[in-house]
Scaffold this motif. Structure first.
Motif, short mmCIF file in Angstrom:
data_model
loop_
_atom_site.label_atom_id
_atom_site.label_comp_id
_atom_site.label_asym_id
_atom_site.label_seq_id
_atom_site.Cartn_x
_atom_site.Cartn_y
_atom_site.Cartn_z
N MET A 90 -3.62 -3.81 -1.78
CA MET A 90 -3.90 -2.46 -1.30
C MET A 90 -5.21 -2.38 -0.52
O MET A 90 -5.66 -1.30 -0.14
N CYS A 139 -6.39 7.68 -3.34
CA CYS A 139 -5.35 6.89 -2.65
C CYS A 139 -4.15 7.77 -2.32
O CYS A 139 -3.61 7.73 -1.21
N TYR A 194 0.83 -1.21 0.00
CA TYR A 194 0.00 0.00 0.00
C TYR A 194 0.86 1.25 0.00
O TYR A 194 0.62 2.18 -0.78
N THR A 236 -5.70 4.47 5.50
CA THR A 236 -5.67 3.49 4.42
C THR A 236 -7.11 3.20 4.01
O THR A 236 -7.95 2.91 4.87
#
Length: 468
Positions: free
Chosen positions: A197, A168, A115, A176
């Motif tokens: 992710m 993102c 991520y 997140t």
């Protein structure tokens, strides 16, 4: 004297050695490596949680197979399997196999390293390569005092597939995100990266009751566990530039068992997204006519042409070509307060009462999203030309028309501050952008809309039409 040695064929000797090596790897090395990697990941998550406003939840760190098993053997899912088996005479074992396939398809495999080391890096580079990114909040202090224990859900309009990348990038320093991705992204190696992710794949429009039950239970479990999520209320890309009517599927999944008196609070944050240039704009104009859509090869050629022209250009040249991408964060919407005010307990409501209540909430959230959609140069210029209904305009008249429209929008309450008003230089750059794409035709400083792109001008004007 007898010879006690045993001879083996070479192929059998190699096979035995391979089996022995495999046994050592599987029983000793592989578990050790997994333990070492998971230990490093847990430490990375602990470090990240010290800097994130909204922490990574234990649900996101749970082993993927455990989540799959939890879905497969969920009491509600098992009850539906039994019901389906009786009604359709399909063996229960066959339905269980379908459920396992759905669960594996849906459940992500979140990896903090992927991520932040890969996803965030790529999102940042792509976003800043294509656009000049502008981000603001209606009230920064309210966002900073957000309830950290609540489930935060970003609700957004859907302009482009670039939305996933942009959000993102912009939210990564605070949270997140987990979001639903359509089946178009289930290609190697994109699928594995997206799962890592924290995103999950959905079959849009599926009417299979078993699939919908598994998907619904996953969304409910993630919501109850506090996983921060991003939801595109429109359900798909806007085809005409307008903000479409919200689809309530995901909201209903989140709320159908929600009881504000017992469950974790849910905080919705409206997010408005807009672009000076939507990458898929011409494809969206002809979406209903498949013969006029770009093929994969044409899309590849266009992408290569863009890279060839821009990789060796300075940043100012790229910005002039693609302009701004704007993201505004609105006032958080507290679900517990909303339920108390309207005396709603979704968990106790039958479907015939719950669906209208969820629809009313979706309309309210969509209105909040409209309020924070950024006002950018190209949509404002498009609005000027739509108002003039085909008349030619000099550049000074266009700039004056833009100032007038923006002032009217600010007076009406649009999410744009005085210091954010596009300057004359910015409007001129946006005009060059439209002229370069042949959307506007210019002769002796008089600009007209290219008849072939009248729908495209209307498309960009529609993104801020609710302020006119």
């Amino acid at each position: 004297m007898l010879d006690d040695s045993v001879s083996l064929p070479t192929w059998l000797f190699i096979l035995l050695w391979a089996a022995a090596v495999y046994a050592v790897v599987v029983s000793i090395l592989y578990p050790s490596v997994r333990w070492f990697v998971r230990r490093r990941l847990n430490r990375a998550v602990e470090r990240l949680n010290t800097s994130l406003s909204i922490k990574i939840k234990p649900f996101q760190q749970t082993k993927r197979q455990e989540l799959i098993d939890k879905l497969v053997y969920d009491p509600q899912v098992l009850a539906l399997i039994d019901s389906q088996a009786r009604e359709t005479n399909v063996p229960r074992e066959a339905l269980m196999l379908d459920v396992k396939r759905y669960a594996r398809e849906i459940v992500p495999s979140f990896n903090a390293y992927v991520y932040y080391q890969l996803g965030y890096w790529l999102a940042k580079r792509i976003s800043r390569f294509l656009y000049r990114v502008r981000v603001s909040a209606v009230d920064q202090t309210v966002l900073q005092t957000l309830d950290k224990d609540s489930t935060v859900v970003f609700v957004m309009n859907h302009r482009s597939n670039m939305d996933y990348i942009l959000i993102c990038y912009l939210a990564a320093e605070q949270v997140t995100l987990s979001y639903a991705v359509g089946e178009w992204a289930r290609v190697f190696p994109l699928e594995s990266i997206i799962r890592a992710m924290g995103a999950f794949f959905v079959r849009r429009g599926s009417q299979n009751p078993l699939y919908r039950k598994v998907l619904g239970r996953y969304v409910q479990l993630a919501t109850e566990s506090g996983v921060c999520q991003a939801v595109f209320l429109e359900g798909g890309l806007s085809r005409d530039g307008n903000v479409a009517q919200p689809k309530i599927g995901f909201l209903d999944y989140m709320l159908r068992h929600y009881d504000h008196r017992r469950h974790r609070n849910i905080t919705f944050i409206p997010v408005g997204i807009n672009y000076d240039r939507v990458i898929e704009d011409k494809n969206l104009m002809h979406w209903d006519d498949k013969s006029r859509r770009f093929t994969k090869w044409q899309t590849f050629v266009r992408a290569w042409r863009f890279l060839r022209v821009n990789l060796f250009s300075d940043s100012r040249s790229r910005w002039q070509r693609y302009g701004y991408a704007g993201v505004n964060f609105g006032i958080p919407f507290d679900m517990r307060t909303y339920c108390k005010k309207h005396q709603l307990t979704f968990a106790d409501m039958p479907q015939r009462e719950r669906i209208p209540a969820v629809t009313a909430l979706a309309d309210h959230l969509m209105e909040a999203v409209r309020f924070v959609i950024p006002v950018l140069p190209v949509p404002v210029i498009a609005t000027v030309f739509v108002k003039q209904q085909g008349k030619g305009l000099r550049s000074l008249d266009i700039i004056a028309g833009c100032d007038e429209i923006i002032d009217d929008m600010v007076a009406a309450g649009a999410a744009i501050r005085e210091e954010q008003k596009p300057r004359q230089k910015t409007i001129s750059a946006a005009l060059d952008n439209l002229r370069h794409r042949h959307i506007l035709l210019e002769e002796s400083d008089v600009y007209r809309v290219n008849p072939a792109f009248e729908r495209l001008i209307q498309y960009y004007a529609n993104s801020i039409i609710h302020w006119r």
